[in-house]
Design a protein around this motif. Structure first.
Motif, PDB file in Angstrom:
ATOM      1  N   LEU A  11       0.829  -1.204   0.000  1.00 51.90           N
ATOM      2  CA  LEU A  11       0.000   0.000   0.000  1.00 51.90           C
ATOM      3  C   LEU A  11       0.862   1.251   0.000  1.00 51.90           C
ATOM      4  CD1 LEU A  11      -2.651  -0.988   2.711  1.00 51.90           C
ATOM      5  CD2 LEU A  11      -2.943  -1.076   0.224  1.00 51.90           C
ATOM      6  N   GLU A  12       0.217   2.391  -0.194  1.00 51.29           N
ATOM      7  CA  GLU A  12       0.900   3.677  -0.080  1.00 51.29           C
ATOM      8  C   GLU A  12       1.537   3.794   1.301  1.00 51.29           C
ATOM      9  OE1 GLU A  12      -1.090   3.913  -3.675  1.00 51.29           O
ATOM     10  OE2 GLU A  12      -1.773   3.126  -1.765  1.00 51.29           O
ATOM     11  N   GLY A  13       2.778   4.287   1.329  1.00 55.07           N
ATOM     12  CA  GLY A  13       3.469   4.479   2.591  1.00 55.07           C
ATOM     13  C   GLY A  13       4.112   3.237   3.157  1.00 55.07           C
ATOM     14  N   ALA A  14       4.081   2.133   2.419  1.00 62.25           N
ATOM     15  CA  ALA A  14       4.671   0.886   2.920  1.00 62.25           C
ATOM     16  C   ALA A  14       6.188   0.868   2.814  1.00 62.25           C
ATOM     17  CB  ALA A  14       4.081  -0.313   2.175  1.00 62.25           C
ATOM     18  N   GLY A  15       6.757   1.754   1.983  1.00 64.98           N
ATOM     19  CA  GLY A  15       8.206   1.801   1.835  1.00 64.98           C
ATOM     20  C   GLY A  15       8.735   1.020   0.651  1.00 64.98           C
ATOM     21  N   LYS A  16       7.965   1.003  -0.443  1.00 68.03           N
ATOM     22  CA  LYS A  16       8.367   0.226  -1.612  1.00 68.03           C
ATOM     23  C   LYS A  16       9.684   0.712  -2.215  1.00 68.03           C
ATOM     24  CE  LYS A  16       4.722   0.708  -4.104  1.00 68.03           C
ATOM     25  NZ  LYS A  16       4.129   1.699  -3.156  1.00 68.03           N
ATOM     26  N   SER A  17       9.875   2.022  -2.317  1.00 65.58           N
ATOM     27  CA  SER A  17      11.096   2.549  -2.943  1.00 65.58           C
ATOM     28  C   SER A  17      12.340   2.118  -2.180  1.00 65.58           C
ATOM     29  CB  SER A  17      11.031   4.081  -3.019  1.00 65.58           C
ATOM     30  OG  SER A  17       9.965   4.500  -3.833  1.00 65.58           O
ATOM     31  N   THR A  18      12.279   2.181  -0.866  1.00 68.55           N
ATOM     32  CA  THR A  18      13.412   1.748  -0.042  1.00 68.55           C
ATOM     33  C   THR A  18      13.640   0.258  -0.199  1.00 68.55           C
ATOM     34  OG1 THR A  18      12.982   3.509   1.554  1.00 68.55           O
ATOM     35  CG2 THR A  18      14.341   1.677   2.292  1.00 68.55           C
ATOM     36  N   ASP A 138      -0.647  -1.374   8.130  1.00 70.27           N
ATOM     37  CA  ASP A 138      -1.993  -0.890   8.389  1.00 70.27           C
ATOM     38  C   ASP A 138      -2.251   0.325   7.497  1.00 70.27           C
ATOM     39  OD1 ASP A 138      -3.769   1.207  10.072  1.00 70.27           O
ATOM     40  OD2 ASP A 138      -4.366  -0.854  10.532  1.00 70.27           O
ATOM     41  N   PRO A 139      -3.381   0.348   6.792  1.00 69.47           N
ATOM     42  CA  PRO A 139      -3.632   1.453   5.858  1.00 69.47           C
ATOM     43  C   PRO A 139      -3.567   2.833   6.498  1.00 69.47           C
ATOM     44  CG  PRO A 139      -5.185  -0.317   5.464  1.00 69.47           C
ATOM     45  CD  PRO A 139      -4.438  -0.684   6.716  1.00 69.47           C
ATOM     46  N   ALA A 140      -4.038   2.973   7.735  1.00 74.00           N
ATOM     47  CA  ALA A 140      -4.013   4.279   8.392  1.00 74.00           C
ATOM     48  C   ALA A 140      -2.581   4.769   8.568  1.00 74.00           C
ATOM     49  CB  ALA A 140      -4.720   4.207   9.743  1.00 74.00           C
ATOM     50  N   ARG A 145       2.023   8.142   6.460  1.00 73.69           N
ATOM     51  CA  ARG A 145       3.361   8.282   5.869  1.00 73.69           C
ATOM     52  C   ARG A 145       3.270   8.931   4.499  1.00 73.69           C
ATOM     53  NH1 ARG A 145       6.219   2.347   6.807  1.00 73.69           N
ATOM     54  NH2 ARG A 145       6.460   2.435   9.085  1.00 73.69           N
ATOM     55  N   ALA A 146       2.290   8.491   3.686  1.00 71.20           N
ATOM     56  CA  ALA A 146       2.142   9.028   2.330  1.00 71.20           C
ATOM     57  C   ALA A 146       1.833  10.520   2.367  1.00 71.20           C
ATOM     58  CB  ALA A 146       1.051   8.264   1.586  1.00 71.20           C
ATOM     59  N   HIS A 147       0.979  10.935   3.281  1.00 71.85           N
ATOM     60  CA  HIS A 147       0.644  12.354   3.408  1.00 71.85           C
ATOM     61  C   HIS A 147       1.877  13.179   3.745  1.00 71.85           C
ATOM     62  CE1 HIS A 147      -3.724  12.790   2.958  1.00 71.85           C
ATOM     63  NE2 HIS A 147      -3.831  11.575   3.470  1.00 71.85           N
ATOM     64  N   SER A 148       2.780  12.621   4.528  1.00 74.64           N
ATOM     65  CA  SER A 148       3.973  13.370   4.925  1.00 74.64           C
ATOM     66  C   SER A 148       4.923  13.604   3.756  1.00 74.64           C
ATOM     67  CB  SER A 148       4.709  12.625   6.046  1.00 74.64           C
ATOM     68  OG  SER A 148       5.286  11.420   5.580  1.00 74.64           O
ATOM     69  N   ARG A 149       4.748  12.824   2.657  1.00 74.65           N
ATOM     70  CA  ARG A 149       5.608  12.991   1.480  1.00 74.65           C
ATOM     71  C   ARG A 149       5.181  14.166   0.623  1.00 74.65           C
ATOM     72  NH1 ARG A 149       4.750   7.195   0.354  1.00 74.65           N
ATOM     73  NH2 ARG A 149       3.532   7.957  -1.411  1.00 74.65           N
ATOM     74  N   GLY A 150       3.933  14.610   0.762  1.00 74.94           N
ATOM     75  CA  GLY A 150       3.468  15.730  -0.061  1.00 74.94           C
ATOM     76  C   GLY A 150       2.155  15.421  -0.741  1.00 74.94           C
ATOM     77  N   GLU A 151       1.940  16.025  -1.903  1.00 74.93           N
ATOM     78  CA  GLU A 151       0.666  15.935  -2.620  1.00 74.93           C
ATOM     79  C   GLU A 151       0.383  14.506  -3.061  1.00 74.93           C
ATOM     80  OE1 GLU A 151      -1.583  18.035  -6.443  1.00 74.93           O
ATOM     81  OE2 GLU A 151       0.402  18.710  -5.788  1.00 74.93           O
ATOM     82  N   ILE A 155      -5.361   8.023  -7.007  1.00 78.10           N
ATOM     83  CA  ILE A 155      -5.587   6.762  -6.316  1.00 78.10           C
ATOM     84  C   ILE A 155      -5.229   6.888  -4.829  1.00 78.10           C
ATOM     85  CG2 ILE A 155      -4.848   4.348  -6.170  1.00 78.10           C
ATOM     86  CD1 ILE A 155      -4.640   4.330  -9.202  1.00 78.10           C
ATOM     87  N   GLU A 156      -4.183   7.630  -4.523  1.00 74.45           N
ATOM     88  CA  GLU A 156      -3.786   7.807  -3.128  1.00 74.45           C
ATOM     89  C   GLU A 156      -4.842   8.568  -2.319  1.00 74.45           C
ATOM     90  OE1 GLU A 156       1.089   7.927  -3.644  1.00 74.45           O
ATOM     91  OE2 GLU A 156      -0.087   9.766  -3.850  1.00 74.45           O
ATOM     92  N   LYS A 157      -5.762   9.264  -2.998  1.00 69.17           N
ATOM     93  CA  LYS A 157      -6.801  10.036  -2.314  1.00 69.17           C
ATOM     94  C   LYS A 157      -8.053   9.222  -2.005  1.00 69.17           C
ATOM     95  CE  LYS A 157      -5.446  14.419  -4.503  1.00 69.17           C
ATOM     96  NZ  LYS A 157      -5.848  15.446  -5.492  1.00 69.17           N
ATOM     97  N   GLN A 158      -8.020   7.917  -2.269  1.00 66.63           N
ATOM     98  CA  GLN A 158      -9.192   7.096  -1.992  1.00 66.63           C
ATOM     99  C   GLN A 158      -9.431   6.986  -0.482  1.00 66.63           C
ATOM    100  OE1 GLN A 158     -11.082   5.956  -4.740  1.00 66.63           O
ATOM    101  NE2 GLN A 158      -9.605   7.397  -5.613  1.00 66.63           N
TER     102      GLN A 158
END
Length: 210
Positions: A11-18, A138-140, A145-151, A155-158
């Motif tokens: 999910l968003e914020g899971a740390g895929k790039s790292t 956990d999605p929350a 984490r995703a919100h802290s990255r910026g805009e 799909i991330e706004k679901q």
């Protein structure tokens, strides 16, 4: 020797790039050439489709339209980049692949398995990753984490419910398919890296990689 295809999911914020960078380091330490790809995207045509998928539109984008765009981008990447790289003996590390559609559109959008099975058969046939590392969070927490990255993109706004359904589908599929390893992504970075390295070592012991 044919290369191997490793996919990072989550999910968003899971740390895929790292995680992608951790896997790349491990692969290269074992003397292999690593190529990074992302979905949707990875070819000029697929990158254009990525922009269409993620952009906010002044109309409702149906779940079916979103799903077909994902598979159109995916088949371009598989046929034009991933398969040729594997044939050259390179190891391909993907930021998302088919499991994302099964979780996001199948679970989050509630399209179910039937329509996905038809598209998968048409586009992927029997092609699949050698190993998928699913970063579970956990999605929350992930959205925080995703919100802290910026805009955020479309799909991330679901809603949180959407991501909870998506996570549930991820876990259901992971429990039924042996080539998917669940990684606890709520841990500290170092602990996540240890889990990733252990999963890679279990799948490819040193004597196999040499």
């Amino acid at each position: 020797m044919k290369g191997q295809f490793i996919v990072i999911e989550g999910l968003e914020g899971a740390g895929k790039s790292t995680a992608v960078n951790t896997v790349k380091t491990w692969v290269e330490a074992h003397g292999k050439i690593a190529q990074l790809v992302r979905e949707p995207g990875g070819t000029p045509f697929a990158e254009a489709l990525r922009e269409l998928v993620k952009r906010d539109w002044d109309e409702s984008i149906t779940a079916e339209a979103e799903l077909m765009l994902m598979y159109a981008a995916r088949v371009q990447l598989v046929e034009n980049v991933i398969k040729p790289a594997l044939a050259r003996g390179e190891w391909v590390i993907g930021d998302r692949h088919d499991l994302s559609s099964r979780a996001y559109q199948g679970g989050g959008r509630e399209l179910g398995d039937a329509v996905l099975l038809q598209l998968r058969q048409l586009t992927m046939k029997d092609f699949q990753p050698d190993l998928t590392l699913y970063l579970d969070i956990d999605p929350a927490l992930g959205l925080q984490r995703a919100h802290s990255r910026g805009e955020l993109d479309r799909i991330e706004k679901q809603t949180l419910d959407f991501f909870q359904r998506t996570r549930q589908r991820y876990l259901e599929i992971a429990a039924s398919e042996p080539n998917i390893v669940v990684i606890d992504a709520s841990c500290e970075l170092e602990q996540v890296q240890v889990q990733l390295q252990a999963a890679l070592a279990a799948r490819w012991p040193d004597n196999v990689c040499e």
